[in-house]
Design an enzyme around this catalytic site. Structure first.
Site: not given
Ligand code: DX5
Ligand code: ZN
Length: 211
Positions: A7, A32, A34, A36, A65, A67, A136, A144, A170-171
């Site tokens: 990511s 990946h 992200d 947002m 991804h 969001m 998720m 983190g 993911d996460g």
């Protein structure tokens, strides 16, 4: 074979090209990304210009991804920027069927994601149209965080319901949580801080992939 998707959120943004090459040389096959919007999640990341600029420097499969609150409105611009797969959230404001159709009409793989409080049953009506499910295992918005174990039951449920769809998680992925996820049925592991903080990326990617 487990797919490892670093990511980019955890990269050093002053050296994005080098960071991507570090992952590529370490054995990653996906990247990946992200996206947002500060509305769907309480954070902002990066958008179209960044995806467009890094596209020519990497052959990795770009796994976006989104969001964001209105993903349907942004499928074309992210497809033009070089996405290979676009995953959006079931909890967003866009109509899932229309958004999946739009992603596919651009020749991309379509993914649907659920946040930790959304039951996996909510994905059932869409499974036959999807290429990818993204479970998720943290609240979306920040890298983190610690892995939420209830993601494992969701992965098991979805693997059983749709054995041939890619199941991504993911996460909070590290060498311990990775094996739990692959045993439960996930075949794509997204990892940010675990991989970008590594001195030896290859060693960490093989620790994730060979478990
Ligand atoms: C969180 C993002 C993740 C995040 C993962 O909203 O979707 O992809 O970067 O980061 P780590 O692996 O550090 O939990
Ligand atoms: Zn993500």
């Amino acid at each position: 074979m487990t797919i490892i998707a670093p990511s980019l959120l955890a990269a050093d943004f002053s050296r994005l090209g080098e960071e991507i090459h570090r992952m590529e040389q370490g054995g990653a096959s996906w990247l990946h990304l992200d996206i947002m919007d500060g509305i769907f999640v309480p954070n902002l990341s990066f958008g179209v210009p960044v995806v467009k600029s890094i596209r020519p420097v990497s052959k990795l499969f770009f796994d976006l991804h989104l969001m964001i609150q209105h993903p349907l409105d942004y499928i074309d611009v992210f497809a033009d920027a070089g996405a290979d797969a676009i995953t959006f959230h079931l909890e967003s404001q866009s109509d899932p069927e229309k958004t999946i159709e739009k992603i596919k009409s651009r020749g991309l793989k379509a993914g649907l994601s659920i946040k930790p409080n959304t039951p996996p049953e909510a994905l059932l009506p869409y499974l036959s149209k999807l290429d990818l499910i993204l479970v998720m295992s943290v609240e979306p918005g920040f890298g983190g965080q610690s892995f939420i174990p209830s993601a494992l039951d969701k992965i098991r449920f979805l693997k059983n319901a749709a054995p041939s769809i890619d199941i991504s998680v993911d996460g909070g992925i590290n060498e311990k949580t990775a094996s739990l996820c692959t045993e439960a049925g996930a075949n794509v592991l997204v990892a940010g801080s675990y991989l970008f903080s590594a001195e030896d990326v290859k060693e960490r990617i093989s620790a994730l992939g060979s478990l």
